[in-house]
Write a protein that holds these residues in place. Structure first.
Motif, PDB file in Angstrom:
ATOM      1  N   GLU A 129       0.824  -1.211   0.000  1.00  0.00           N
ATOM      2  CA  GLU A 129       0.000   0.000   0.000  1.00  0.00           C
ATOM      3  C   GLU A 129       0.858   1.262   0.000  1.00  0.00           C
ATOM      4  O   GLU A 129       0.516   2.263  -0.624  1.00  0.00           O
ATOM      5  N   HIS A 130       1.991   1.229   0.725  1.00  0.00           N
ATOM      6  CA  HIS A 130       2.845   2.408   0.844  1.00  0.00           C
ATOM      7  C   HIS A 130       4.007   2.391  -0.155  1.00  0.00           C
ATOM      8  O   HIS A 130       4.859   3.287  -0.112  1.00  0.00           O
TER       9      HIS A 130
ATOM     10  N   SER B 207      -3.551 -19.562  -1.922  1.00  0.00           N
ATOM     11  CA  SER B 207      -4.316 -19.854  -3.137  1.00  0.00           C
ATOM     12  C   SER B 207      -4.803 -18.547  -3.752  1.00  0.00           C
ATOM     13  O   SER B 207      -4.576 -17.458  -3.220  1.00  0.00           O
ATOM     14  N   GLY B 208      -5.477 -18.671  -4.896  1.00  0.00           N
ATOM     15  CA  GLY B 208      -5.981 -17.499  -5.587  1.00  0.00           C
ATOM     16  C   GLY B 208      -4.928 -16.867  -6.478  1.00  0.00           C
ATOM     17  O   GLY B 208      -3.870 -17.450  -6.743  1.00  0.00           O
ATOM     18  N   GLU B 209      -5.207 -15.659  -6.950  1.00  0.00           N
ATOM     19  CA  GLU B 209      -4.318 -14.963  -7.877  1.00  0.00           C
ATOM     20  C   GLU B 209      -3.401 -13.985  -7.138  1.00  0.00           C
ATOM     21  O   GLU B 209      -3.674 -13.591  -6.003  1.00  0.00           O
ATOM     22  N   ILE B 210      -2.325 -13.605  -7.816  1.00  0.00           N
ATOM     23  CA  ILE B 210      -1.455 -12.550  -7.284  1.00  0.00           C
ATOM     24  C   ILE B 210      -2.191 -11.225  -7.431  1.00  0.00           C
ATOM     25  O   ILE B 210      -2.647 -10.884  -8.531  1.00  0.00           O
ATOM     26  N   PRO B 211      -2.322 -10.456  -6.362  1.00  0.00           N
ATOM     27  CA  PRO B 211      -3.035  -9.173  -6.477  1.00  0.00           C
ATOM     28  C   PRO B 211      -2.389  -8.261  -7.516  1.00  0.00           C
ATOM     29  O   PRO B 211      -1.168  -8.162  -7.611  1.00  0.00           O
ATOM     30  N   ALA B 212      -3.232  -7.582  -8.288  1.00  0.00           N
ATOM     31  CA  ALA B 212      -2.723  -6.677  -9.326  1.00  0.00           C
ATOM     32  C   ALA B 212      -1.891  -5.554  -8.719  1.00  0.00           C
ATOM     33  O   ALA B 212      -0.983  -5.017  -9.373  1.00  0.00           O
ATOM     34  N   SER B 213      -2.164  -5.218  -7.450  1.00  0.00           N
ATOM     35  CA  SER B 213      -1.436  -4.123  -6.808  1.00  0.00           C
ATOM     36  C   SER B 213       0.051  -4.409  -6.692  1.00  0.00           C
ATOM     37  O   SER B 213       0.871  -3.485  -6.688  1.00  0.00           O
TER      38      SER B 213
ATOM     39  N   GLY C  49       1.881  -5.635  -8.904  1.00  0.00           N
ATOM     40  CA  GLY C  49       2.519  -5.285 -10.171  1.00  0.00           C
ATOM     41  C   GLY C  49       3.020  -3.855 -10.199  1.00  0.00           C
ATOM     42  O   GLY C  49       3.870  -3.518 -11.022  1.00  0.00           O
ATOM     43  N   GLY C  50       2.522  -3.030  -9.298  1.00  0.00           N
ATOM     44  CA  GLY C  50       2.995  -1.654  -9.218  1.00  0.00           C
ATOM     45  C   GLY C  50       3.946  -1.411  -8.081  1.00  0.00           C
ATOM     46  O   GLY C  50       4.275  -0.259  -7.766  1.00  0.00           O
ATOM     47  N   CYS C  51       4.407  -2.480  -7.442  1.00  0.00           N
ATOM     48  CA  CYS C  51       5.304  -2.372  -6.279  1.00  0.00           C
ATOM     49  C   CYS C  51       6.735  -2.266  -6.786  1.00  0.00           C
ATOM     50  O   CYS C  51       7.476  -3.249  -6.840  1.00  0.00           O
ATOM     51  N   ARG C  52       7.138  -1.072  -7.162  1.00  0.00           N
ATOM     52  CA  ARG C  52       8.355  -0.863  -7.932  1.00  0.00           C
ATOM     53  C   ARG C  52       9.631  -1.148  -7.164  1.00  0.00           C
ATOM     54  O   ARG C  52      10.689  -1.320  -7.757  1.00  0.00           O
ATOM     55  N   ARG C  53       9.591  -1.191  -5.832  1.00  0.00           N
ATOM     56  CA  ARG C  53      10.803  -1.411  -5.053  1.00  0.00           C
ATOM     57  C   ARG C  53      11.082  -2.897  -4.792  1.00  0.00           C
ATOM     58  O   ARG C  53      12.116  -3.223  -4.217  1.00  0.00           O
TER      59      ARG C  53
ATOM     60  N   GLU D  26      -3.298 -15.646 -14.051  1.00  0.00           N
ATOM     61  CA  GLU D  26      -2.188 -15.022 -14.754  1.00  0.00           C
ATOM     62  C   GLU D  26      -1.423 -14.082 -13.830  1.00  0.00           C
ATOM     63  O   GLU D  26      -2.000 -13.455 -12.945  1.00  0.00           O
ATOM     64  N   VAL D  27      -0.141 -14.005 -14.047  1.00  0.00           N
ATOM     65  CA  VAL D  27       0.704 -13.097 -13.278  1.00  0.00           C
ATOM     66  C   VAL D  27       0.470 -11.682 -13.804  1.00  0.00           C
ATOM     67  O   VAL D  27       0.489 -11.456 -15.013  1.00  0.00           O
ATOM     68  N   PRO D  28       0.239 -10.689 -12.916  1.00  0.00           N
ATOM     69  CA  PRO D  28       0.017  -9.314 -13.385  1.00  0.00           C
ATOM     70  C   PRO D  28       1.155  -8.843 -14.285  1.00  0.00           C
ATOM     71  O   PRO D  28       2.326  -9.099 -14.021  1.00  0.00           O
ATOM     72  N   ALA D  29       0.806  -8.154 -15.365  1.00  0.00           N
ATOM     73  CA  ALA D  29       1.801  -7.724 -16.351  1.00  0.00           C
ATOM     74  C   ALA D  29       2.887  -6.870 -15.712  1.00  0.00           C
ATOM     75  O   ALA D  29       4.073  -6.982 -16.054  1.00  0.00           O
TER      76      ALA D  29
END
Length: 1000
Positions: free
Chosen positions: A377-378, A392-398, A400-404, A418-421
Motif C-alpha cells: 500500500e505504501h 491460493s488465488g491470484e497474485i493481487p494486481a497491486s 505489479g505496481g510495487c516498484r521497489r 495469470e501473473v500481473p503484467a
C-alpha cells in the motif's frame, strides 16, 4: 638511575624544542611518530618545522590553538606501540581514537597517566596481553572501546571501580575467563558489549540488575548458560537487549514486562523453551522484537501484536495457531519475519495498509487463503517471501505496481491465474520465483523492464504461449527455469544475448523450431536442458566451445544431422541426446559403452559399440583404408620401441652421473634426532621418486633403509623462478632462498602434532634440500577434488578441519612471537595414513614480532586465488585475520566439495557462490551431495563457522582459538545427541546481525 630516565628524556625534548621551534605537545607527538611504521605516509604532515601540531593530520587543538585536545588517526594504517609515556604527557588530551590500525604489543599500565581522557578508542588493532588493571584510575573516562584486538585472560576485578564510565566495548577479543560479575557494579554504564569472546561457561550474574542506567546490553556469543535472571527487570532504561549465540534455557522472565523503554530484543540461537510470558502488553515502548531461532512454542499473543512494533522476528521457532489480525494495525511495522514455524490460517487482510512494510517472510508455514492486496500500500515493499505454504488465488494486481520489490518467492503454493503484467517488469527485482503452482498465461512482454533480473524460476506451472523476444534484453539473467509448462513456438533468437546465463532449463514443454544461432556467446552456460520438446534442426557446432557446460540434455526432440565433433572435448557430467533423428558417425571419444544410453533411439547414428550402425561402413574402400591404418600403426610401433631403448640407456647414464655428486660438500642441519644420514637422502634423488612439483621445487619420496619414508623438497636451482599458475600474480618472481629460509626459520622451531615435521635440511652452494615427515595420503586439495573425494566421509572431513584449526591456532596464539602462514589452502594441508591433518608449506610465512614488522604492508601478495582475504588483496597488510579467512574457504571446500575457484561460479569465488546459493536455493544445494544426510545438522553448523571465518569484515571473523572451540563444540554436541536427518541450517546471517534472511 632508571627513575631519572623520564626526567632526562623530558630535558632532551625541551632542548630539542628550542632547536626545532616546535612546542612541547608537538614534540611529544613527533617523537611518537618516530616509533611508528607509516607505509601510507598518513603522518607526512607531522614535521618539526611547525610551531604547533594543530595543523597536523588527525590532530585537534583547543581554543588557544596551541595545546592538543584530541587525536583521531582512524584508518591511518599505522603499526607500532601505544606510547603512553609520550601521549599521556599531553596535559589537555581528552580523546584518543586509533580505530582500524595495527597498533601492537600490549597496552601499558602507564595508560592511567592520561588523566584528562574522556574517550579512548583502540578498536580493530593488534594489541595483546592482559587488559591493564590500571584503566579504572582514569577519573574522567566515559567511553572505552577495545573491540577487535587480541586481549586475553580475565577482565580485571578493578574494572568494577570505574567512577564515570558510560560505554564499555570488549567485542571480539580472546578473553577466556568467566564473564566477571564485577562488571555489573559499574552503575554509570549505558552501553555494555562483551560479545564474541571465548569466555568459560558461566551464568548471567544476578548483579546484572545493578546497571539501572543501562540502555544497550550486548552479550552475544559469551558462552552464557542457565536461565535469564529476574533481576533483568531492574534495567528500566534498557532499549536494546541481545543474548544471541549462547546456551541459555528456561522461560523468558516475567520481569521483562517492566522494561518499558526496551526497543529491541534478541534471544536467537539459544535453547529457550517456553511460551511468551503474560503481560507483554506492559511493554508500551517496545519497538523491535527478535526471539528467533529458539524453541518457543504456543500461539503468538494478541497483546504482543497490539504493541506499536516496528520489527517482529519470530522465525525458526515452534509457534502454532494464527497470526493475530491486530499486527496489521501497527502504524510503523516495516519488518515481519515468521518463517520456519507451524503457523496456519490467513494473513490479516489489512497487512501493510497502515504501515510502510519493507520485508515480509512467512515461508515454510501452513498459511492459506489469498495474498493480501494491501501488502504494498505504501510502495515500500522490497522482499516478499511466501514459499512453501498453502496460499491460493491470484497474485493481487497491486503487486505489479510495487516498484521497489527486489526479491519475490511465491513457490510451492496453490496460486493460480495469470501473473500481473506489471510484476513481470519490476525494475529492481533480481529473483522471481513462481515455481510449483498453477499459474497460467504467457510471459508478458513487459519483462523487458526487469533489467536487474538474475533468477527467473517458473517450473511446474501451466504457463503457455511463446517465450517473448524481450527475454534476451535481460543482460543480468543467470538462470531461466521454465520446465514442466506449456510454452510453445521457437526459442527467441535474442536469447543468445544472455551472456551471464548459467542455467537454461525448459524441458517438458512444447517448444519447436531450431536451436538459435550464436550460442557461442553463452560462455557461462553450465546446464542446458531442452528435453521432451519438439525442437528440430541440427546441433550447432559452436556447442563444442562452451567450456563450462556440464549438463546437456536434448533428448526426445526432432534434432537431426551429425553429433558435433567438438562435443567430445567438453567435460560433461550428463549427456543425453537419445531419441532424436541424429545420423552419421559418432566422435571417437564419445563412441564408448559409457555413453550408450546417451545416443539410443537414433537409428541413423553410427558408433563403434554394438547397437549403433551395425553392418554399415564395411565396403571395400573402408577395408582398404583400415589396412593403411594398420601399416601406419606397425611402423609407428617400431619407431616407438627403438626410441624407448635409446632413452633407457641415455637415462641410465644420466642417473649414474647424478649419483656421483660430491656428497662431502653437503651440510646437514637437523631439528630432531635422526635415524638416517644425508647419504641415504642423496642416493634416492632421482626422477623415479618424484611425487610432486610446485612453485619452489620438486618433492621426492625417499624410502630409508629402516623401512620408513620421508619427503624431500629440492629447492629449484638458481636465484629466481616464476611462481606457478595456482599462485597469485603470475608475473612476479620470488627468491627461492627466502622461501627456504622461511621454512627453516619457522618449522625448525615448531613442535606441534598438526604442523608438518621438518626433520632436517641439507645445503650446498647451489642446492638446498628440506626433509619432512612423509604423508601417505597427500594433500587435502588433491584428494578432495579428485575422483577419490567420495572416500572422505563427513567424520573424516570434520577431523581434518579440527586438526588444521588446531595447527593454525598454535601458530597464532601459542608461538612467541606469533606466526602468520599467509598461504593457507587445501593443498597445503597434508594427510597422514589415518587422515590426520598437518599444516605445511611455510615458504611465505611471516613472524608477527614485537616491533610490528610482521604486520606492515608487503610488496607482493602471497597466497592463492580464492583464498585471499578481501582486505589483504587491496591493503597487503599481514595479520592473523587473513589466515582465518583462508581457513574459512578450506571449511567451505570440505562442506561443499567444490574448489575455491570454478568456471561454474563465473566471476564469483566459492565464498560468494555459497552465500548466494544459500540465499537463493537453500542449504541442500550447498552441501556436497556425496556426504551422508544423517550428518546434515553437524555439517550445517560447520558451514556456519566457515561463513563466520569468511566474513568480509576482519573484525567479524573469530580468532583461531575461538574457531577451534566452536568446531570442538560441534563434535561434542554430536556425541551427546543423535544426528537429525532432517536438520536445518540456521538462517544465514552476518555476525553483526545485519541480515537475518530465510534459508528458504
Amino acid at each position: 638511575m632508571l627513575q631519572l630516565l623520564p626526567v632526562f628524556l623530558l630535558l632532551l625534548l625541551e632542548q630539542a624544542s628550542l632547536i626545532s621551534g616546535l612546542n612541547q605537545d608537538g614534540l611529544y607527538l613527533y617523537e611518537w611518530k618516530q616509533s611508528l611504521d607509516d607505509p601510507d605516509s598518513s603522518l607526512s604532515s607531522w614535521n618539526n618545522r611547525d610551531a604547533t601540531p594543530c595543523n597536523w593530520a588527525g590532530v585537534t587543538c583547543g581554543p588557544s590553538n596551541t595545546t592538543v585536545t584530541a587525536l583521531d588517526l582512524s584508518n591511518f594504517n599505522l603499526s607500532g606501540p601505544f606510547s603512553a609515556s609520550l601521549l599521556c604527557r599531553l596535559p589537555n588530551l581528552t580523546s584518543i581514537i586509533l580505530f582500524n590500525n595495527s597498533i601492537n604489543q600490549t597496552l601499558p599500565l602507564q595508560i592511567s597517566l592520561c588523566t584528562p581522557l574522556l574517550h579512548l578508542d583502540l578498536s580493530q588493532n593488534l594489541l595483546t596481553g592482559f587488559l591493564p588493571h590500571t584503566l579504572p584510575l582514569l577519573p574522567n573516562l566515559l567511553h572505552l572501546d577495545l573491540t577487535g584486538n587480541n586481549f586475553s585472560g580475565p577482565i580485571p576485578p578493578s574494572f568494577a571501580t570505574f567512577p564515570n564510565l558510560q560505554t564499555l566495548s570488549l567485542v571480539y577479543n580472546l578473553l577466556d575467563d568467566v564473564v566477571s560479575p564485577s562488571l555489573f557494579n559499574i552503575t554509570t554504564l549505558k552501553t555494555l558489549n562483551l560479545s564474541f569472546n571465548p569466555f568459560l561457561p558461566s551464568p548471567i550474574p544476578h548483579s546484572l540488575g545493578n546497571l539501572t542506567n543501562l540502555e544497550t546490553l550486548w552479550l552475544s556469543g559469551c558462552n552464557l548458560v542457565g536461565p535469564i535472571p529476574e533481576s533483568l527487570g531492574n534495567l528500566v532504561n534498557l532499549r536494546v537487549l541481545d543474548f544471541s549465540f549462547n546456551n541459555l534455557y528456561g522461560p523468558i522472565p516475567s520481569s521483562l514486562t517492566r522494561l518499558t523503554a526496551l526497543t529491541q530484543i534478541e534471544f536467537y540461537n539459544n535453547s529457550l523453551s517456553a511460551e511468551f510470558p503474560k503481560g507483554m502488553s506492559n511493554l508500551t515502548s517496545l519497538r523491535l522484537i527478535d526471539v528467533s531461532m529458539n524453541h518457543l512454542s504456543g500461539t503468538i499473543p494478541d497483546e504482543l501484536c497490539r504493541l506499536p512494533l516496528e520489527s517482529l522476528n519470530l522465525y525458526e521457532n515452534r509457534f502454532t495457531g494464527e497470526l493475530p489480525p491486530s499486527i496489521a494495525d501497527s502504524p510503523n511495522l516495516y519488518e515481519l519475519r515468521l518463517f520456519g514455524n507451524k503457523l496456519a490460517g490467513k494473513l490479516p487482510e489489512n497487512l501493510g495498509k497502515n504501515a510502510p512494510l519493507k520485508w515480509l517472510d512467512v515461508s515454510t508455514n501452513r498459511f492459506s487463503g489469498g495474498i493480501p492486496e494491501s501488502l504494498c500500500e505504501h510502495g515500500e515493499l522490497e522482499e516478499l517471501l511466501m514459499l512453501e505454504n498453502e496460499f491460493s488465488g491470484e497474485i493481487p494486481a497491486s503487486l505489479g505496481g510495487c516498484r521497489r520489490l527486489s526479491r519475490v518467492r511465491l513457490g510451492t503454493n496453490r496460486l493460480s491465474g495469470e501473473v500481473p503484467a506489471g510484476m513481470w517488469g519490476l525494475p529492481h527485482v533480481y529473483l522471481l520465483e513462481l515455481g510449483n503452482n498453477s499459474f497460467s498465461g504467457p510471459i508478458a512482454r513487459t519483462i523487458a523492464g526487469a533489467r536487474n533480473l538474475s533468477l527467473l524460476i517458473l517450473s511446474k506451472n501451466n504457463f503457455s504461449g511463446v517465450i517473448p523476444d524481450e527475454i534476451g534484453w535481460l543482460e543480468n539473467l543467470q538462470e531461466f527455469s521454465g520446465a514442466d509448462n506449456n510454452f510453445n513456438g521457437s526459442l527467441p533468437g535474442s536469447i543468445v544475448n544472455l551472456g551471464q546465463l548459467g542455467t537454461l532449463d525448459l524441458h517438458n514443454n512444447e517448444l519447436s523450431g531450431e536451436l538459435p544461432k550464436g550460442i557461442q556467446s553463452w560462455k557461462k552456460l553450465n546446464d542446458l536442458n531442452l528435453a521432451n520438446n519438439e525442437i528440430g534442426g541440427k546441433i550447432p557446432d559452436e556447442i563444442g566451445i562452451l567450456s563450462v557446460l556440464n549438463f546437456l540434455d536434448l533428448s526426445n526432440n526432432e534434432i537431426s544431422g551429425n553429433v558435433p565433433l567438438g562435443l567430445q572435448n567438453l567435460k560433461l557430467n550428463l549427456l543425453n541426446l537419445s531419441y532424436n533423428r541424429l545420423s552419421g558417425r559418432l566422435p571417437p571419444l564419445l563412441a564408448k559403452d559409457m555413453y550408450r544410453a546417451s545416443f539410443m533411439g537414433n537409428p541413423g547414428l553410427c558408433g563403434d559399440f554394438k547397437g549403433l550402425c551395425d553392418g554399415k561402413g564395411d565396403d571395400d574402400n573402408s577395408k582398404g583404408f583400415v589396412w593403411i591404418l594398420r601399416a601406419i600403426f606397425i611402423v609407428a610401433s617400431l619407431v616407438f620401441v627403438v626410441g624407448v631403448v635409446w632413452f633407457y640407456f641415455r637415462y641410465r647414464n644420466f642417473k649414474n652421473a647424478g649419483r656421483s655428486v660430491d656428497k662431502s660438500k653437503w651440510t646437514l642441519m637437523s631439528f630432531h634426532k635422526l635415524g638416517f644420514s644425508e647419504d641415504e637422502i642423496l642416493n634416492c634423488l632421482d626422477e623415479d621418486n618424484v611425487i610432486g612439483s610446485g612453485s619452489s621445487g620438486k618433492v621426492y619420496k625417499v624410502v630409508l633403509t629402516s623401512g620408513e619414508s620421508v619427503a624431500v623438497k629440492k629447492i629449484w636451482g638458481g636465484v629466481k623462478k616464476e611462481i606457478d599458475s595456482g599462485d597469485v600474480e603470475k608475473g612476479h618472481q620470488f627468491r627461492q632462498d627466502s622461501s627456504f629460509d622461511a621454512e627453516v626459520e619457522t618449522l625448525g622451531k615448531i613442535r606441534h602434532k598438526n604442523i608438518v615435521k621438518l626433520w632436517c635440511c641439507c645445503t650446498t652452494r647451489d642446492s638446498k634440500l628440506l626433509v619432512y615427515e612423509y604423508m601417505p595420503n597427500g594433500s587435502l586439495g588433491d584428494l578432495l577434488h579428485s575422483n577419490k573425494g567420495g572416500l572422505l566421509d563427513w567424520p573424516t572431513r570434520y577431523k581434518i578441519a579440527v586438526d588444521a584449526a588446531e595447527g593454525l591456532s598454535y601458530l597464532h596464539h601459542d608461538c612467541v612471537p606469533s606466526i602468520v602462514h599467509r598461504d593457507v589452502k587445501s593443498n597445503n594441508i597434508l594427510l597422514d595414513g589415518d587422515f590426520g591433518a598437518r599444516v605445511a608449506d611455510f615458504g611465505v610465512a611471516k613472524v608477527v614480532d614485537a616491533t610490528g614488522k610482521g604486520t606492515k604492508s608487503m610488496s607482493v601478495i602471497a597466497g592463492s586465488c580464492g583464498y585471499i582475504a578481501p582486505e589483504y588483496a587491496y591493503t597487503l597488510r599481514v595479520n592473523e585475520k587473513s589466515d582465518i579467512y583462508s581457513f574459512g574457504v578450506v571449511i567451505l571446500e570440505l562442506v561443499t566439495g567444490r574448489r575455491p575457484i570454478d568456471p561454474e561460479f563465473g566471476e564469483k569465488d566459492l565464498v560468494m557462490w555459497a552465500c548466494n546459493t544459500l540465499d537463493q536455493k537453500g542449504v541442500d544445494h550447498v552441501i556436497d551431495s556425496r556426504l551422508d544426510s544423517c550428518f546434515k545438522e553437524e555439517i550445517c553448523k560447520v558451514l556456519n563457522i566457515g561463513l563466520m571465518c569468511t566474513s568480509p569484515l576482519p573484525i567479524n571473523r573469530p580468532a583461531m582459538r575461538r574457531v577451534v572451540k566452536m568446531l570442538q563444540e560441534v563434535g561434542t554436541e554430536n556425541q551427546t545427541k543423535p544426528a537429525k536427518k532432517d536438520g536445518k541450517l540456521s538462517p544465514y546471517y552476518y555476525d553483526d546481525g545485519s541480515d537475518h534472511g530465510s534459508v528458504a
